[in-house]
Design an enzyme around this catalytic site. Structure first.
Site, PDB file in Angstrom:
ATOM      1  N   SER A 211       8.740  -2.259 -10.705  1.00  8.75           N
ATOM      2  CA  SER A 211      10.129  -1.836 -10.507  1.00  8.75           C
ATOM      3  C   SER A 211      10.098  -0.331 -10.270  1.00  8.75           C
ATOM      4  CB  SER A 211      10.936  -2.135 -11.782  1.00  8.75           C
ATOM      5  OG  SER A 211      12.165  -1.447 -11.792  1.00  8.75           O
TER       6      SER A 211
ATOM      7  N   TYR B 264      12.598  -2.223 -20.968  1.00 12.95           N
ATOM      8  CA  TYR B 264      12.268  -2.642 -19.597  1.00 12.95           C
ATOM      9  C   TYR B 264      11.382  -1.603 -18.911  1.00 12.95           C
ATOM     10  CZ  TYR B 264      13.284  -4.472 -14.878  1.00 12.95           C
ATOM     11  OH  TYR B 264      13.194  -4.996 -13.612  1.00 12.95           O
TER      12      TYR B 264
HETATM   13  P1  NDP Z   1      16.380 -13.427 -12.078  1.00 20.49           P
HETATM   14  O1  NDP Z   1      16.988 -13.327 -13.423  1.00 20.49           O
HETATM   15  O2  NDP Z   1      17.257 -13.695 -10.914  1.00 20.49           O
HETATM   16  O3  NDP Z   1      15.221 -14.555 -12.083  1.00 20.49           O
HETATM   17  C1  NDP Z   1      14.260 -14.551 -13.107  1.00 20.49           C
HETATM   18  C2  NDP Z   1      13.319 -15.729 -12.917  1.00 20.49           C
HETATM   19  O4  NDP Z   1      12.335 -15.686 -13.950  1.00 20.49           O
HETATM   20  C3  NDP Z   1      14.007 -17.079 -13.034  1.00 20.49           C
HETATM   21  O5  NDP Z   1      13.375 -17.991 -12.147  1.00 20.49           O
HETATM   22  C4  NDP Z   1      13.738 -17.477 -14.489  1.00 20.49           C
HETATM   23  O6  NDP Z   1      13.798 -18.894 -14.635  1.00 20.49           O
HETATM   24  C5  NDP Z   1      12.327 -16.915 -14.658  1.00 20.49           C
HETATM   25  N1  NDP Z   1      11.936 -16.637 -16.046  1.00 20.49           N
HETATM   26  C6  NDP Z   1      12.541 -15.827 -16.948  1.00 20.49           C
HETATM   27  N2  NDP Z   1      11.890 -15.849 -18.117  1.00 20.49           N
HETATM   28  C7  NDP Z   1      10.835 -16.699 -17.948  1.00 20.49           C
HETATM   29  C8  NDP Z   1       9.798 -17.164 -18.799  1.00 20.49           C
HETATM   30  N3  NDP Z   1       9.688 -16.750 -20.081  1.00 20.49           N
HETATM   31  N4  NDP Z   1       8.888 -18.033 -18.306  1.00 20.49           N
HETATM   32  C9  NDP Z   1       8.966 -18.471 -17.021  1.00 20.49           C
HETATM   33  N5  NDP Z   1       9.937 -18.061 -16.170  1.00 20.49           N
HETATM   34  C10 NDP Z   1      10.856 -17.194 -16.632  1.00 20.49           C
HETATM   35  O7  NDP Z   1      15.554 -12.070 -11.889  1.00 20.49           O
HETATM   36  P2  NDP Z   1      15.173 -11.258 -10.552  1.00 20.49           P
HETATM   37  O8  NDP Z   1      14.852 -12.197  -9.462  1.00 20.49           O
HETATM   38  O9  NDP Z   1      16.173 -10.203 -10.334  1.00 20.49           O
HETATM   39  O10 NDP Z   1      13.845 -10.516 -11.045  1.00 20.49           O
HETATM   40  C11 NDP Z   1      12.538 -10.999 -10.752  1.00 20.49           C
HETATM   41  C12 NDP Z   1      11.527  -9.907 -11.105  1.00 20.49           C
HETATM   42  O11 NDP Z   1      11.788  -8.743 -10.311  1.00 20.49           O
HETATM   43  C13 NDP Z   1      11.586  -9.440 -12.563  1.00 20.49           C
HETATM   44  O12 NDP Z   1      10.279  -9.156 -13.014  1.00 20.49           O
HETATM   45  C14 NDP Z   1      12.398  -8.163 -12.482  1.00 20.49           C
HETATM   46  O13 NDP Z   1      12.116  -7.295 -13.533  1.00 20.49           O
HETATM   47  C15 NDP Z   1      11.916  -7.615 -11.142  1.00 20.49           C
HETATM   48  N6  NDP Z   1      12.813  -6.636 -10.545  1.00 20.49           N
HETATM   49  C16 NDP Z   1      14.086  -6.993 -10.184  1.00 20.49           C
HETATM   50  C17 NDP Z   1      14.912  -6.066  -9.579  1.00 20.49           C
HETATM   51  C18 NDP Z   1      16.271  -6.412  -9.102  1.00 20.49           C
HETATM   52  O14 NDP Z   1      16.955  -5.496  -8.590  1.00 20.49           O
HETATM   53  N7  NDP Z   1      16.730  -7.639  -9.194  1.00 20.49           N
HETATM   54  C19 NDP Z   1      14.467  -4.682  -9.364  1.00 20.49           C
HETATM   55  C20 NDP Z   1      13.107  -4.428  -9.799  1.00 20.49           C
HETATM   56  C21 NDP Z   1      12.333  -5.373 -10.355  1.00 20.49           C
HETATM   57  P3  NDP Z   1      14.158 -19.596 -16.061  1.00 20.49           P
HETATM   58  O15 NDP Z   1      15.291 -18.803 -16.658  1.00 20.49           O
HETATM   59  O16 NDP Z   1      14.492 -21.009 -15.715  1.00 20.49           O
HETATM   60  O17 NDP Z   1      12.905 -19.510 -16.884  1.00 20.49           O
END
Ligand code: NDP
Length: 256
Positions: free
Chosen positions: A147, A160
């Site tokens: 990030s 975070y």
């Molecule tokens: P979302 O919340 O939209 O999606 C998160 C995903 O991770 C879901 O598929 C969720 O599915 C899964 N997940 C969460 N916890 C677990 C777990 N313990 N085990 C397995 N799967 C898990 O997040 P984003 O798409 O926004 O973010 C994705 C990545 O990108 C993250 O690492 C985030 O920090 C990073 N990021 C995002 C930014 C943004 O602007 N959106 C900016 C910079 C980095 P489920 O809940 O069913 O497990």
């Protein structure tokens, strides 16, 4: 026009953690469009099955691989099953992540541990399940989703920022230890993208205006805009790129 073979992922399999929605889904879709078979991951099995159907309808070869990335034993079992039944994991994208905002003075131990476990320790646990197999094959691509918070912080996200800063260094450590075995470990660091994770920010008009003014590109990123970086780091095009962080952020880190 023929696809450039440097970026061709036909015959490869990618495990993308946290790919039932958001950025992980966009990355999975981008890798699938370049030819990769996809193992989709998340904890919610129903949502995974629905997402798998969507990607299949777009022509992708997909298998759901539900497990909690904070559970090392579950990750190891899932990877073993995946390799036996679907094929070797050639590409691992450590993308699963959560956000739990709180001023640092009020942050609970549970909030700290949940974010460190899901955003940092998970990458160690899942890579520990996959990398020995890649080492044995002398090939593998690991992409950690960092990030802009791997470099800077903002109020209420100390857990975070600590996790994402740690993930940047874990990426370098992986490269340092595994490059000699034929692996490449790199990171993609997104700026601000509209997903579920950022819903409170998207719905806050003041923050929304601030982001558009603060980002040189003048807007939020769209999830599909991460696909190019992912395909590059998953493909032969990046075979001598190791331990790097590629910022996909509309220029926000370049500007004061
Ligand atoms: P979302 O919340 O939209 O999606 C998160 C995903 O991770 C879901 O598929 C969720 O599915 C899964 N997940 C969460 N916890 C677990 C777990 N313990 N085990 C397995 N799967 C898990 O997040 P984003 O798409 O926004 O973010 C994705 C990545 O990108 C993250 O690492 C985030 O920090 C990073 N990021 C995002 C930014 C943004 O602007 N959106 C900016 C910079 C980095 P489920 O809940 O069913 O497990």
């Amino acid at each position: 026009m023929a696809q450039n073979p440097l970026f061709d992922l036909n015959g490869r399999t990618a495990l993308v953690t946290g790919s039932s929605r958001g950025l992980g889904l966009a990355i999975a879709r981008g890798l699938a469009q370049a030819g990769a078979a996809i193992a989709l991951n998340g904890r919610d099995e129903e949502r995974l099955a629905a997402t798998a159907e969507v990607l299949r309808s777009e022509g992708a070869r997909v298998v759901p691989a539900p497990f909690d990335v904070t559970d090392g034993g579950a990750a190891a079992r899932a990877v073993e099953r995946l390799e036996a039944e679907f094929g070797p994991v050639d590409i691992l994208v450590n993308n699963a992540g959560i956000q739990q905002r709180s001023p640092l003075l009020e942050m609970s131990e549970a909030q700290w541990r949940a974010v460190i476990d899901t955003n940092l320790t998970s990458a160690f646990l899942v890579a520990r399940a996959v990398a020995p197999r890649m080492v044995a094959r002398r090939a593998g691509k690991i992409i950690n989703i960092c990030s802009v918070m791997s470099e800077v912080s903002r109020p209420t996200i100390a857990n975070y920022a600590a996790a994402k800063g740690g993930l940047k260094m874990l990426t370098r450590a992986m490269a340092v230890e595994w490059a000699r075995h034929g692996l490449q470990a790199n990171a993609i660091a997104p700026g601000y993208f509209m997903t579920e994770l950022n819903r409170p920010l998207v719905e806050n008009p003041e923050f929304n205006a601030w982001i558009c003014q603060r980002t040189p590109a003048g807007r939020w990123g769209e999830p599909h805009e991460l696909a190019g970086a992912a395909v590059f780091l998953a493909s032969r095009a990046s075979d001598f790129v190791n331990g790097q962080v590629l910022y996909v952020d509309g220029g926000i880190l370049a500007a004061l």
